[in-house]
Write a protein that holds these residues in place. Sequence first.
Motif, PDB file in Angstrom:
ATOM      1  N   GLY A   9       0.849  -1.199   0.000  1.00 47.82           N
ATOM      2  CA  GLY A   9       0.000   0.000   0.000  1.00 47.82           C
ATOM      3  C   GLY A   9       0.877   1.238   0.000  1.00 47.82           C
ATOM      4  O   GLY A   9       1.926   1.260   0.626  1.00 47.82           O
ATOM      5  N   ASP A  11       0.521   5.295   0.729  1.00 48.43           N
ATOM      6  CA  ASP A  11      -0.312   6.402   1.211  1.00 48.43           C
ATOM      7  C   ASP A  11       0.410   7.710   0.878  1.00 48.43           C
ATOM      8  O   ASP A  11       1.417   8.040   1.494  1.00 48.43           O
ATOM      9  CB  ASP A  11      -0.521   6.245   2.734  1.00 48.43           C
ATOM     10  CG  ASP A  11      -1.244   7.437   3.350  1.00 48.43           C
ATOM     11  OD1 ASP A  11      -1.855   8.207   2.590  1.00 48.43           O
ATOM     12  OD2 ASP A  11      -1.197   7.590   4.581  1.00 48.43           O
ATOM     13  N   ALA A 190     -10.135   3.197   3.032  1.00 50.45           N
ATOM     14  CA  ALA A 190      -8.992   2.394   3.489  1.00 50.45           C
ATOM     15  C   ALA A 190      -8.844   2.510   5.004  1.00 50.45           C
ATOM     16  O   ALA A 190      -8.678   1.510   5.699  1.00 50.45           O
ATOM     17  CB  ALA A 190      -7.720   2.862   2.791  1.00 50.45           C
ATOM     18  N   LEU A 379      -4.789   0.268   3.091  1.00 48.47           N
ATOM     19  CA  LEU A 379      -4.422   0.065   1.674  1.00 48.47           C
ATOM     20  C   LEU A 379      -3.777  -1.303   1.462  1.00 48.47           C
ATOM     21  O   LEU A 379      -4.023  -1.961   0.445  1.00 48.47           O
ATOM     22  CB  LEU A 379      -3.464   1.174   1.213  1.00 48.47           C
ATOM     23  CG  LEU A 379      -4.072   2.578   1.098  1.00 48.47           C
ATOM     24  CD1 LEU A 379      -2.987   3.622   0.880  1.00 48.47           C
ATOM     25  CD2 LEU A 379      -5.097   2.660  -0.021  1.00 48.47           C
ATOM     26  N   SER A 383      -5.092  -4.319  -0.894  1.00 48.27           N
ATOM     27  CA  SER A 383      -4.246  -5.012  -1.867  1.00 48.27           C
ATOM     28  C   SER A 383      -4.318  -6.529  -1.678  1.00 48.27           C
ATOM     29  O   SER A 383      -4.313  -7.290  -2.642  1.00 48.27           O
ATOM     30  CB  SER A 383      -2.801  -4.523  -1.715  1.00 48.27           C
ATOM     31  OG  SER A 383      -1.972  -5.115  -2.663  1.00 48.27           O
TER      32      SER A 383
END
Length: 461
Positions: A9, A11, A190, A379, A383
């Motif tokens: 992930g 961010d 998320a 996130l 995934s």
Amino acid sequence: MEKENIAVGLDIGTTKIVAMIGKKNEYGKLEILGVGKSKSLGVARGVVNNITQTIQSIQQAVLEAENNSGYKINDVVVGIAGQHIRSIQHTDYVIRTNPEEVISGKDIQLLIDQVNKLAMLPGEEIIHVLPQEFKIDGQTEIKEPIGMYGARLEASFHVVVGQASSIRNVGRCIQSSGIELSGLTLEPLASADAVLSQEEKEAGVALIDIGGGTTDLAIFKDGIIRHTAVVPFGGNVITDDIKEGCSIIEKQAELLKVKFGSAWPGENKDNEIVSIPGLRGRDPKEISLKNLSKIIHARVVEIIEQVFTEIKAYGHEDPRKKLIAGIVLTGGGSQLQHIKQLVEYITGMDTRIGYPNEHLAGNSGEEISSPLFATAVGLVMNSIENNSISAYKIELKEVVAETPKAAPQQPVFEPKEEVVAAIEQPVEIEKPVERETEKQIKRSFFDRYVDKIKDFLDNAE
């Protein structure tokens, strides 16, 4: 060798960029393998405003995550936020050609595809189409229509819309950083995955994620997302107010906010004073903590009231829309002292601070389970749901290291590390859905590789 389901992930925040690599352990919990963090340059209020600086910050975070984990990142799921995000409610239906067959995932996908073709304002793009409740031949409140019979399938949708140029800029930054974009997720969604329990989503809850540049809101009721909004104010505005109000530099203002800041002015006594070193030999500055908390209080009240306006717009006063679980605060701004009490005072709703530790494995560090990393954890979870193999183990090959330099007349072509990995692990074949842009990127990558071999052979002759 069995391929591991490694998820990544990314961010991209206003104050920091976090790359997080993780996988599910045998207990179904998220095990974090590596985290990379860098100062976010080139992002303002959740929107990229300097491509070059953002690329450098992404590369720094990715490199740190790779070094910490021993994995090479292939692709990432990215969080999208910013003041350009808005959400709309939409209802649509399809008439099924064969009502004698049971409703399948294909019918729902057909309906979602139909909503994706909705006409938006110029320059806008649909990010998410989230089905809420279904209706089959007039029968309402159906949550799972698969397996049922019916001719007319209708659904209400929560559609999240964003500025196409902003989304493309994020994609450009990631591709220029040498990694691929496997998915986009709205940041409040998320964060919600990371810090909210299913019971809270059922009972009704408002998640407020106070970041550096924006404050994100996500409202859930009956386990379904009902409302999302992005308020273009965050922790950075509080820091700017302290900087202006106390006539100090930004770095000092940020430290003051984190170490001594409070959202409730009544907590500090009049004689509590902090001394700050002066610039270049100037006299130190004395700042009253009471004045500091008054500056913070004024701005936090403004942010919370704007978010509360959005909660009212959802209609939380309606008994059927009541948010029984109240409010959950997360993000870096939620660590401000006494902010929980202030939110309860303004909204009259139960409030708690949300930590992403519920879904994390027991051996996760204290830093990772901080509200600061809630979006990044969400996130990575997103995934994992995509079953993506976003990173692979870096294996040191002795043969490559020991290969002697060849004579000029017989040079040996050594493919790049990424190519070796791509040949050893044909990851892309297993991906069920592949976007056009991804195809183009992969095509151009191998075209370049083939061209290099051709050039080499021409020169060798």
